[in-house]
Design a protein around this motif. Sequence first.
Motif, mmCIF file in Angstrom:
data_model
loop_
_atom_site.group_PDB
_atom_site.id
_atom_site.type_symbol
_atom_site.label_atom_id
_atom_site.label_comp_id
_atom_site.label_asym_id
_atom_site.label_seq_id
_atom_site.Cartn_x
_atom_site.Cartn_y
_atom_site.Cartn_z
ATOM 1 N N ALA A 94 38.253 44.379 32.789
ATOM 2 C CA ALA A 94 37.478 43.679 31.771
ATOM 3 C C ALA A 94 38.122 42.407 31.254
ATOM 4 O O ALA A 94 37.458 41.605 30.603
ATOM 5 C CB ALA A 94 37.215 44.621 30.593
ATOM 6 N N SER A 95 39.396 42.198 31.495
ATOM 7 C CA SER A 95 40.092 41.045 30.941
ATOM 8 C C SER A 95 39.682 39.752 31.629
ATOM 9 O O SER A 95 39.433 39.723 32.840
ATOM 10 C CB SER A 95 41.605 41.225 31.061
ATOM 11 N N GLY A 96 39.641 38.687 30.835
ATOM 12 C CA GLY A 96 39.364 37.361 31.375
ATOM 13 C C GLY A 96 40.010 36.314 30.499
ATOM 14 O O GLY A 96 40.299 36.556 29.323
ATOM 15 N N THR A 97 40.252 35.149 31.044
ATOM 16 C CA THR A 97 40.856 34.077 30.256
ATOM 17 C C THR A 97 39.885 33.536 29.211
ATOM 18 O O THR A 97 40.290 32.902 28.242
ATOM 19 C CB THR A 97 41.305 32.934 31.174
ATOM 20 N N THR A 98 38.590 33.811 29.421
ATOM 21 C CA THR A 98 37.552 33.473 28.445
ATOM 22 C C THR A 98 36.576 34.642 28.373
ATOM 23 O O THR A 98 36.556 35.505 29.257
ATOM 24 C CB THR A 98 36.780 32.204 28.843
ATOM 25 N N ALA A 99 35.747 34.655 27.337
ATOM 26 C CA ALA A 99 34.738 35.708 27.223
ATOM 27 C C ALA A 99 33.775 35.656 28.403
ATOM 28 O O ALA A 99 33.335 36.695 28.914
ATOM 29 C CB ALA A 99 33.980 35.552 25.905
ATOM 30 N N ALA A 100 33.465 34.447 28.862
ATOM 31 C CA ALA A 100 32.553 34.303 30.003
ATOM 32 C C ALA A 100 33.175 34.893 31.266
ATOM 33 O O ALA A 100 32.489 35.539 32.069
ATOM 34 C CB ALA A 100 32.204 32.832 30.216
ATOM 35 N N ALA A 101 34.472 34.677 31.435
ATOM 36 C CA ALA A 101 35.162 35.231 32.606
ATOM 37 C C ALA A 101 35.199 36.752 32.539
ATOM 38 O O ALA A 101 35.028 37.440 33.548
ATOM 39 C CB ALA A 101 36.576 34.664 32.696
ATOM 40 N N GLY A 102 35.417 37.288 31.329
ATOM 41 C CA GLY A 102 35.413 38.733 31.153
ATOM 42 C C GLY A 102 34.049 39.321 31.475
ATOM 43 O O GLY A 102 33.956 40.357 32.139
ATOM 44 N N GLN A 103 32.992 38.654 31.022
ATOM 45 C CA GLN A 103 31.638 39.132 31.299
ATOM 46 C C GLN A 103 31.349 39.090 32.799
ATOM 47 O O GLN A 103 30.717 40.005 33.356
ATOM 48 C CB GLN A 103 30.611 38.296 30.546
ATOM 49 N N ALA A 104 31.822 38.052 33.471
ATOM 50 C CA ALA A 104 31.624 37.948 34.921
ATOM 51 C C ALA A 104 32.341 39.089 35.635
ATOM 52 O O ALA A 104 31.808 39.662 36.600
ATOM 53 C CB ALA A 104 32.130 36.599 35.425
ATOM 54 N N ASN A 105 33.543 39.428 35.154
ATOM 55 C CA ASN A 105 34.273 40.558 35.742
ATOM 56 C C ASN A 105 33.487 41.853 35.608
ATOM 57 O O ASN A 105 33.360 42.627 36.564
ATOM 58 C CB ASN A 105 35.631 40.719 35.058
ATOM 59 N N ILE A 106 32.967 42.104 34.413
ATOM 60 C CA ILE A 106 32.210 43.332 34.170
ATOM 61 C C ILE A 106 30.935 43.362 35.002
ATOM 62 O O ILE A 106 30.555 44.405 35.554
ATOM 63 C CB ILE A 106 31.891 43.488 32.672
ATOM 64 N N ASN A 107 30.269 42.234 35.123
ATOM 65 C CA ASN A 107 29.061 42.181 35.951
ATOM 66 C C ASN A 107 29.381 42.598 37.384
ATOM 67 O O ASN A 107 28.624 43.368 38.007
ATOM 68 C CB ASN A 107 28.473 40.771 35.944
ATOM 69 N N ASN A 108 30.484 42.092 37.913
ATOM 70 C CA ASN A 108 30.868 42.420 39.279
ATOM 71 C C ASN A 108 31.309 43.874 39.409
ATOM 72 O O ASN A 108 31.006 44.542 40.407
ATOM 73 C CB ASN A 108 31.979 41.485 39.752
ATOM 74 N N GLU A 109 32.032 44.360 38.404
ATOM 75 C CA GLU A 109 32.476 45.760 38.426
ATOM 76 C C GLU A 109 31.279 46.709 38.411
ATOM 77 O O GLU A 109 31.232 47.692 39.168
ATOM 78 C CB GLU A 109 33.385 46.045 37.226
ATOM 79 N N ILE A 110 30.318 46.432 37.558
ATOM 80 C CA ILE A 110 29.123 47.285 37.476
ATOM 81 C C ILE A 110 28.320 47.197 38.767
ATOM 82 O O ILE A 110 27.781 48.211 39.254
ATOM 83 C CB ILE A 110 28.276 46.903 36.243
ATOM 84 N N ALA A 111 28.244 46.019 39.362
ATOM 85 C CA ALA A 111 27.542 45.871 40.639
ATOM 86 C C ALA A 111 28.217 46.713 41.717
ATOM 87 O O ALA A 111 27.543 47.374 42.522
ATOM 88 C CB ALA A 111 27.508 44.399 41.059
ATOM 89 N N ALA A 112 29.559 46.706 41.744
ATOM 90 C CA ALA A 112 30.298 47.511 42.723
ATOM 91 C C ALA A 112 30.069 48.994 42.481
ATOM 92 O O ALA A 112 29.913 49.774 43.432
ATOM 93 C CB ALA A 112 31.791 47.175 42.652
ATOM 94 N N LEU A 113 30.050 49.394 41.215
ATOM 95 C CA LEU A 113 29.834 50.806 40.872
ATOM 96 C C LEU A 113 28.445 51.261 41.303
ATOM 97 O O LEU A 113 28.289 52.328 41.912
ATOM 98 C CB LEU A 113 30.020 50.997 39.368
#
Length: 323
Positions: A94-113
């Motif tokens: 979930a960590s990102g250098t910005t909130a937008a980066a964190g949201q992008a990480n979560i989007n990809n993680e949920i897509a993988a799940l």
Amino acid sequence: MRLSSTLLGVAAVLGAAEAQLRGFNYGANFLNNQAKVQNDFEYEFNKAKSLPGTSGWTSARLYTTIQHGTTKDPISAIPAAINTKTKLLLGLWASGTTAAAGQANINNEIAALKSAISKYGTKFTDLVVGISVGSEDLYRITPTGISNKAGAGAEPADLIKYIKQLRAAIKGTKLAGVPVGHVDTWTAYVNGTNAGVISNLDFLGVDAYPYFQTSMANSIGHANETFYSAYNQVKNVKAAKGKAIWITETGWPVSGPKENQAVASAANARIYWQDVACSLLAGKVNLFWYDLQEAQYGTPSPDFGIFGAGDLGTLKPRYSLSC
């Protein structure tokens, strides 16, 4: 000191849930940044099941559900777990250098799940014992955390949003009833500004390393007492009352720099295993030890691995794992 603190530790875990998970933490890549593939994970999972003097180490904690080197492909640890009947504590980074980066990480993680659910079905979902949204994100944003070095973390409000997004994504799937939690340092949970995150969790994954607690007495003789002090502080946080507490990372290094009074050695790692791991196992606390093998290639410092570098099939543990 060590004997009495061990007894205190055992007492602290009395009344824990009867069901217990025993596992290790598994990264998505090797120290040289090479991605782990299915055979690598199977090799590690099978090694964990056959450790001398132990039994029941049949669970694995993952930091991410995405295959290393891809954007959103399911991690190859999933088919490895299916083949080895290994239970999974999934992690969504979930960590990102910005909130937008964190949201992008979560989007990809949920897509993988969601892709993994579709691809592997109940062979996968039946093995999932929990899902952690994030790992030490709150620690990274604190003044004493590693944010100045890593430049990445997640604010409490963002983590709450990610947790809700995960719950919405798994609603109606075979993972709908799986406990959702977060993994962070014990110091993050006792920080009152993070109470909102705790209230949205089913379980709290706690990372606690007396070796790194350099602002207090942290020799191996104090380690058990220091660990259970952290454990009990989390347990007594008002927002955590009634929440399950899982130990998601703890251990003692066999080599590395001296940290205040803490000395890294195989002998001290053995003492820590006997005092902390064995008491947690006796108390039926879910435990994910750090670490089975810190690096197959290279020389990490500090090195927490039960096994050193090299082929796991040819190596012996650096210290006894009996209780």
